[in-house]
Design a protein around this motif. Structure first.
Motif, PDB file in Angstrom:
ATOM      1  N   ILE A 403       0.867  -1.175   0.000  1.00  0.00           N
ATOM      2  CA  ILE A 403       0.000   0.000   0.000  1.00  0.00           C
ATOM      3  C   ILE A 403       0.903   1.225   0.000  1.00  0.00           C
ATOM      4  CG2 ILE A 403      -1.859   1.188   1.224  1.00  0.00           C
ATOM      5  CD1 ILE A 403      -2.364  -1.556   2.633  1.00  0.00           C
ATOM      6  N   THR A 404       0.956   1.963  -1.115  1.00  0.00           N
ATOM      7  CA  THR A 404       1.933   3.041  -1.249  1.00  0.00           C
ATOM      8  C   THR A 404       1.323   4.277  -1.908  1.00  0.00           C
ATOM      9  OG1 THR A 404       2.650   2.137  -3.390  1.00  0.00           O
ATOM     10  CG2 THR A 404       3.893   1.460  -1.452  1.00  0.00           C
ATOM     11  N   TYR A 405       1.765   5.455  -1.464  1.00  0.00           N
ATOM     12  CA  TYR A 405       1.463   6.731  -2.119  1.00  0.00           C
ATOM     13  C   TYR A 405      -0.033   7.011  -2.246  1.00  0.00           C
ATOM     14  CZ  TYR A 405       6.352   6.042  -3.340  1.00  0.00           C
ATOM     15  OH  TYR A 405       7.709   5.805  -3.272  1.00  0.00           O
ATOM     16  N   ASN A 406      -0.796   6.660  -1.216  1.00  0.00           N
ATOM     17  CA  ASN A 406      -2.226   6.931  -1.218  1.00  0.00           C
ATOM     18  C   ASN A 406      -2.553   8.094  -0.289  1.00  0.00           C
ATOM     19  OD1 ASN A 406      -3.325   4.423  -2.729  1.00  0.00           O
ATOM     20  ND2 ASN A 406      -1.955   3.574  -1.185  1.00  0.00           N
ATOM     21  N   THR A 407      -3.605   8.818  -0.606  1.00  0.00           N
ATOM     22  CA  THR A 407      -4.157   9.824   0.293  1.00  0.00           C
ATOM     23  C   THR A 407      -5.470   9.284   0.851  1.00  0.00           C
ATOM     24  OG1 THR A 407      -3.176  11.669  -0.901  1.00  0.00           O
ATOM     25  CG2 THR A 407      -5.076  12.161   0.486  1.00  0.00           C
ATOM     26  N   ILE A 408      -5.567   9.228   2.179  1.00  0.00           N
ATOM     27  CA  ILE A 408      -6.758   8.714   2.852  1.00  0.00           C
ATOM     28  C   ILE A 408      -7.284   9.812   3.771  1.00  0.00           C
ATOM     29  CG2 ILE A 408      -7.611   7.008   4.508  1.00  0.00           C
ATOM     30  CD1 ILE A 408      -5.451   5.096   3.416  1.00  0.00           C
ATOM     31  N   LYS A 409      -8.574  10.126   3.645  1.00  0.00           N
ATOM     32  CA  LYS A 409      -9.116  11.188   4.494  1.00  0.00           C
ATOM     33  C   LYS A 409     -10.602  10.952   4.742  1.00  0.00           C
ATOM     34  CE  LYS A 409      -9.646  15.234   2.496  1.00  0.00           C
ATOM     35  NZ  LYS A 409      -9.355  16.467   1.728  1.00  0.00           N
ATOM     36  N   ARG A 410     -11.079  11.436   5.878  1.00  0.00           N
ATOM     37  CA  ARG A 410     -12.491  11.364   6.279  1.00  0.00           C
ATOM     38  C   ARG A 410     -13.009   9.936   6.288  1.00  0.00           C
ATOM     39  NH1 ARG A 410     -16.188  15.360   6.548  1.00  0.00           N
ATOM     40  NH2 ARG A 410     -17.684  14.080   5.405  1.00  0.00           N
ATOM     41  N   THR A 411     -12.899   9.320   7.450  1.00  0.00           N
ATOM     42  CA  THR A 411     -13.438   7.974   7.622  1.00  0.00           C
ATOM     43  C   THR A 411     -13.970   7.816   9.031  1.00  0.00           C
ATOM     44  OG1 THR A 411     -12.969   5.612   7.358  1.00  0.00           O
ATOM     45  CG2 THR A 411     -11.213   6.983   8.303  1.00  0.00           C
ATOM     46  N   GLY A 412     -14.831   6.818   9.230  1.00  0.00           N
ATOM     47  CA  GLY A 412     -15.485   6.644  10.521  1.00  0.00           C
ATOM     48  C   GLY A 412     -14.579   6.113  11.613  1.00  0.00           C
ATOM     49  N   ARG A 413     -13.453   5.483  11.233  1.00  0.00           N
ATOM     50  CA  ARG A 413     -12.609   4.875  12.253  1.00  0.00           C
ATOM     51  C   ARG A 413     -11.157   4.843  11.767  1.00  0.00           C
ATOM     52  NH1 ARG A 413     -13.103   1.622  16.949  1.00  0.00           N
ATOM     53  NH2 ARG A 413     -11.343   0.201  17.147  1.00  0.00           N
ATOM     54  N   ASP A 414     -10.607   3.643  11.525  1.00  0.00           N
ATOM     55  CA  ASP A 414      -9.213   3.514  11.118  1.00  0.00           C
ATOM     56  C   ASP A 414      -9.016   3.884   9.651  1.00  0.00           C
ATOM     57  OD1 ASP A 414      -8.289   1.989  13.624  1.00  0.00           O
ATOM     58  OD2 ASP A 414      -9.954   0.772  12.885  1.00  0.00           O
ATOM     59  N   ALA A 415      -7.809   4.293   9.294  1.00  0.00           N
ATOM     60  CA  ALA A 415      -7.468   4.566   7.898  1.00  0.00           C
ATOM     61  C   ALA A 415      -7.067   3.284   7.171  1.00  0.00           C
ATOM     62  CB  ALA A 415      -6.347   5.592   7.809  1.00  0.00           C
ATOM     63  N   ILE A 416      -6.193   2.492   7.808  1.00  0.00           N
ATOM     64  CA  ILE A 416      -5.802   1.183   7.275  1.00  0.00           C
ATOM     65  C   ILE A 416      -6.004   0.188   8.418  1.00  0.00           C
ATOM     66  CG2 ILE A 416      -3.946  -0.211   6.296  1.00  0.00           C
ATOM     67  CD1 ILE A 416      -2.683   2.374   5.265  1.00  0.00           C
ATOM     68  N   ALA A 417      -6.791  -0.850   8.168  1.00  0.00           N
ATOM     69  CA  ALA A 417      -7.191  -1.717   9.275  1.00  0.00           C
ATOM     70  C   ALA A 417      -6.904  -3.178   8.970  1.00  0.00           C
ATOM     71  CB  ALA A 417      -8.684  -1.552   9.574  1.00  0.00           C
ATOM     72  N   TRP A 418      -6.407  -3.853   9.981  1.00  0.00           N
ATOM     73  CA  TRP A 418      -6.246  -5.305   9.966  1.00  0.00           C
ATOM     74  C   TRP A 418      -7.095  -5.828  11.118  1.00  0.00           C
ATOM     75  CZ3 TRP A 418      -2.652  -8.166   6.902  1.00  0.00           C
ATOM     76  CH2 TRP A 418      -2.647  -9.533   7.162  1.00  0.00           C
ATOM     77  N   ASP A 419      -8.254  -6.400  10.804  1.00  0.00           N
ATOM     78  CA  ASP A 419      -9.172  -6.816  11.860  1.00  0.00           C
ATOM     79  C   ASP A 419      -8.883  -8.260  12.254  1.00  0.00           C
ATOM     80  OD1 ASP A 419     -11.180  -7.268  13.619  1.00  0.00           O
ATOM     81  OD2 ASP A 419     -12.765  -7.339  12.115  1.00  0.00           O
ATOM     82  N   TRP A 420      -8.329  -8.436  13.444  1.00  0.00           N
ATOM     83  CA  TRP A 420      -7.905  -9.774  13.865  1.00  0.00           C
ATOM     84  C   TRP A 420      -9.078 -10.697  14.178  1.00  0.00           C
ATOM     85  CZ3 TRP A 420      -8.411 -11.797  18.973  1.00  0.00           C
ATOM     86  CH2 TRP A 420      -9.007 -10.934  19.869  1.00  0.00           C
ATOM     87  N   HIS A 421     -10.302 -10.142  14.297  1.00  0.00           N
ATOM     88  CA  HIS A 421     -11.453 -11.012  14.557  1.00  0.00           C
ATOM     89  C   HIS A 421     -11.665 -12.006  13.420  1.00  0.00           C
ATOM     90  CE1 HIS A 421     -12.326  -7.474  17.108  1.00  0.00           C
ATOM     91  NE2 HIS A 421     -12.763  -8.387  17.936  1.00  0.00           N
ATOM     92  N   THR A 422     -11.366 -11.596  12.219  1.00  0.00           N
ATOM     93  CA  THR A 422     -11.537 -12.479  11.065  1.00  0.00           C
ATOM     94  C   THR A 422     -10.229 -12.767  10.335  1.00  0.00           C
ATOM     95  OG1 THR A 422     -12.076 -10.612   9.641  1.00  0.00           O
ATOM     96  CG2 THR A 422     -13.921 -11.744  10.698  1.00  0.00           C
ATOM     97  N   ALA A 423      -9.292 -11.843  10.406  1.00  0.00           N
ATOM     98  CA  ALA A 423      -8.019 -12.049   9.703  1.00  0.00           C
ATOM     99  C   ALA A 423      -7.047 -12.866  10.533  1.00  0.00           C
ATOM    100  CB  ALA A 423      -7.389 -10.703   9.335  1.00  0.00           C
ATOM    101  N   GLY A 424      -7.244 -12.899  11.846  1.00  0.00           N
ATOM    102  CA  GLY A 424      -6.257 -13.544  12.700  1.00  0.00           C
ATOM    103  C   GLY A 424      -5.011 -12.677  12.812  1.00  0.00           C
ATOM    104  N   THR A 425      -3.934 -13.269  13.279  1.00  0.00           N
ATOM    105  CA  THR A 425      -2.674 -12.522  13.445  1.00  0.00           C
ATOM    106  C   THR A 425      -1.591 -13.068  12.532  1.00  0.00           C
ATOM    107  OG1 THR A 425      -2.085 -14.006  15.268  1.00  0.00           O
ATOM    108  CG2 THR A 425      -3.203 -11.958  15.831  1.00  0.00           C
ATOM    109  N   ASP A 426      -2.011 -13.708  11.430  1.00  0.00           N
ATOM    110  CA  ASP A 426      -1.069 -14.412  10.569  1.00  0.00           C
ATOM    111  C   ASP A 426      -0.613 -13.593   9.371  1.00  0.00           C
ATOM    112  OD1 ASP A 426       0.454 -16.648   9.891  1.00  0.00           O
ATOM    113  OD2 ASP A 426      -1.055 -17.327   8.462  1.00  0.00           O
ATOM    114  N   GLY A 427      -0.916 -12.290   9.339  1.00  0.00           N
ATOM    115  CA  GLY A 427      -0.510 -11.489   8.204  1.00  0.00           C
ATOM    116  C   GLY A 427       0.991 -11.303   8.154  1.00  0.00           C
ATOM    117  N   ARG A 428       1.559 -11.457   6.977  1.00  0.00           N
ATOM    118  CA  ARG A 428       3.021 -11.352   6.824  1.00  0.00           C
ATOM    119  C   ARG A 428       3.350 -10.405   5.682  1.00  0.00           C
ATOM    120  NH1 ARG A 428       1.788 -16.598   7.426  1.00  0.00           N
ATOM    121  NH2 ARG A 428       1.950 -17.016   5.193  1.00  0.00           N
ATOM    122  N   ASN A 429       4.536  -9.803   5.797  1.00  0.00           N
ATOM    123  CA  ASN A 429       5.105  -8.993   4.702  1.00  0.00           C
ATOM    124  C   ASN A 429       4.182  -7.866   4.271  1.00  0.00           C
ATOM    125  OD1 ASN A 429       7.300 -10.816   4.676  1.00  0.00           O
ATOM    126  ND2 ASN A 429       6.179 -12.192   3.309  1.00  0.00           N
TER     127      ASN A 429
END
Length: 429
Positions: A403-429
């Motif tokens: 995820i590179t060179y993006n502009t993120i603005k105006r959102t209800g909560r997080d800008a970039i989110a990793w939700d461990w409830h469904t994704a778990g903690t196994d994200g790599r790289n």
């Protein structure tokens, strides 16, 4: 020797040229016909017809205009010969998820009524999610208490303060003196509320005036700090608001200018492009309105480049995800991930790209990454997650995303989110 070289070059060019029966470019125009061959002078009318004709290496060139359809390509491209859907010479092209409603009659005072079959007759948490109404390309608010706000800004809504109390399990009561009596029964209305760092929705089960009972979509222990109510015709009391009675297939609307509604658009389709079983397809320089793009677990080599997408997803309730979505060793708060897996531009599979694009307005995600090795680069993503769940402008599952060179603005909560409830903690790289 020189003569021999010239002959070989000529044979090579002949081998690379398409045969007389192979068409590599097709053209589509709003004034075309699907009986035409799809040439520049005799274009097709529907993008779907073009999607059924293209083969690897082919391009669907879209002339300027609005196409109200969902496109499902008949086949995939290849790594060296992708299938391309693009605006011809950057003419303004919109793939719309809406249809126009014109048959309005007076219901009462400034409120008008039209007979129309919208996709959702109440509030659905699977499939279509929620209805939407648009005037001049702007989403109108569903009738609610209190009214949204004069600017119709879904990220700065007005609320009633306090009054939601848990009764154990899913049961709740709403005690607030600003809740009025209405001509119809409150039962069947809906409530949105925020408590601490989480958001909830529920259905009103009964009560009158300043004391209502409700059943939330998930069990809770705390009360709500702020809330609003929606889902009743009696709440339609302001310009720009609407209500849909699915049992009667009747849409009620108070136009922003008090005049008879003209060319009102209603959402009828979720997807501009359904690429669930497709790979190596490129979508370039198109506008999307009230719809999105979805790919599948086996999709690879999808490139979405230079699109302008507005109102990509819309939902009004926050149901828990099924237990099958729960990650290993996660807690049970699956309501936090409501619509986290089915909103926004949805990139599944592997090695897909979203770049140089604008994603503007979504009730949930701006873009969803599931699978491996996707790229999200040089985009503007704004006005997302106005339902305030664990959705995000960029929501991640899987590994190896960039995820590179993006502009993120105006959102209800997080800008970039990793939700461990469904994704778990196994994200790599």
């Amino acid at each position: 020797m020189k003569k021999l070289k010239i002959i070989i070059l000529g044979m090579s060019l002949f081998a690379l040229a398409p045969s007389k029966n192979e068409q590599t470019s097709y053209f589509v125009a709003p004034d075309g016909s699907d009986k035409n061959p799809g040439t520049l002078m005799r274009p097709l009318k529907s993008v779907q017809k073009c999607a059924e004709l293209v083969q690897p290496g082919s391009t669907c060139w879209l002339r300027g205009g609005t196409y109200r359809e969902e496109i499902i390509p008949k086949t995939s491209g290849t790594k060296t010969k992708p299938i391309v859907f693009a605006a011809y010479r950057n003419e303004p092209v919109t793939i719309s998820g809406t249809e126009i409603v014109n048959n309005w009659s007076v219901h009462q005072d400034s409120i008008y009524q039209a007979d129309v079959d919208l996709p959702v007759d109440g509030y659905s948490d699977t499939g279509f999610f929620a209805n939407q109404i648009f005037v001049n390309g702007e989403m109108m608010p569903e009738a609610r208490l209190p009214n949204l706000n004069k600017k119709r800004d879904y990220l700065r809504p007005k609320f009633l303060g306090g009054g939601l109390q848990s009764q154990g399990g899913k049961a709740a009561i709403i005690e607030n003196k600003e809740v009025p009596e209405i001509d119809e029964d409150w039962a069947g209305a809906r409530v949105w509320t925020n408590e601490w760092y989480t958001t909830r929705t529920g259905e009103i089960t009964g009560g009158t005036a300043d004391r209502l009972t409700a059943e939330m979509t998930a069990e809770w222990e705390r009360g709500g700090f702020w809330f609003y109510l929606f889902g009743k015709l009696s709440l339609l009391d302001d310009r720009g608001e609407w209500f849909y009675d699915g049992s009667q297939e009747a849409l009620y609307f108070w136009s922003p200018d008090d005049k008879a509604p003209q060319n009102i658009e209603v959402k009828q389709r979720n997807y501009a492009f359904d690429l669930s079983d497709r790979s190596h397809i490129e979508i370039r320089h198109l506008n999307l309105f009230a719809n999105t793009i979805v790919t599948g677990d086996r999709s690879t080599g999808i490139v979405i480049d230079g699109i302008r997408a507005k109102y990509v997803s819309h939902h009004m309730t926050l149901p828990p995800l099924p237990e099958s979505e729960k990650a290993y060793e996660s807690d049970d708060a699956l309501f936090l991930a409501a619509h986290g897996h089915d909103t926004g531009i949805q990139l599944r599979g592997s090695n897909n790209i979203l770049r140089n694009s604008v994603i503007d307005w979504s009730s949930g995600n701006g873009v969803l990454l599931e699978g491996n090795d996707h790229q999200v680069t040089n985009n503007i993503i704004l006005n997302t997650n106005y339902q305030v769940s664990y959705a995000a402008p960029v929501r991640l599952n899987g590994n190896g995303h960039k995820i590179t060179y993006n502009t993120i603005k105006r959102t209800g909560r997080d800008a970039i989110a990793w939700d461990w409830h469904t994704a778990g903690t196994d994200g790599r790289n």
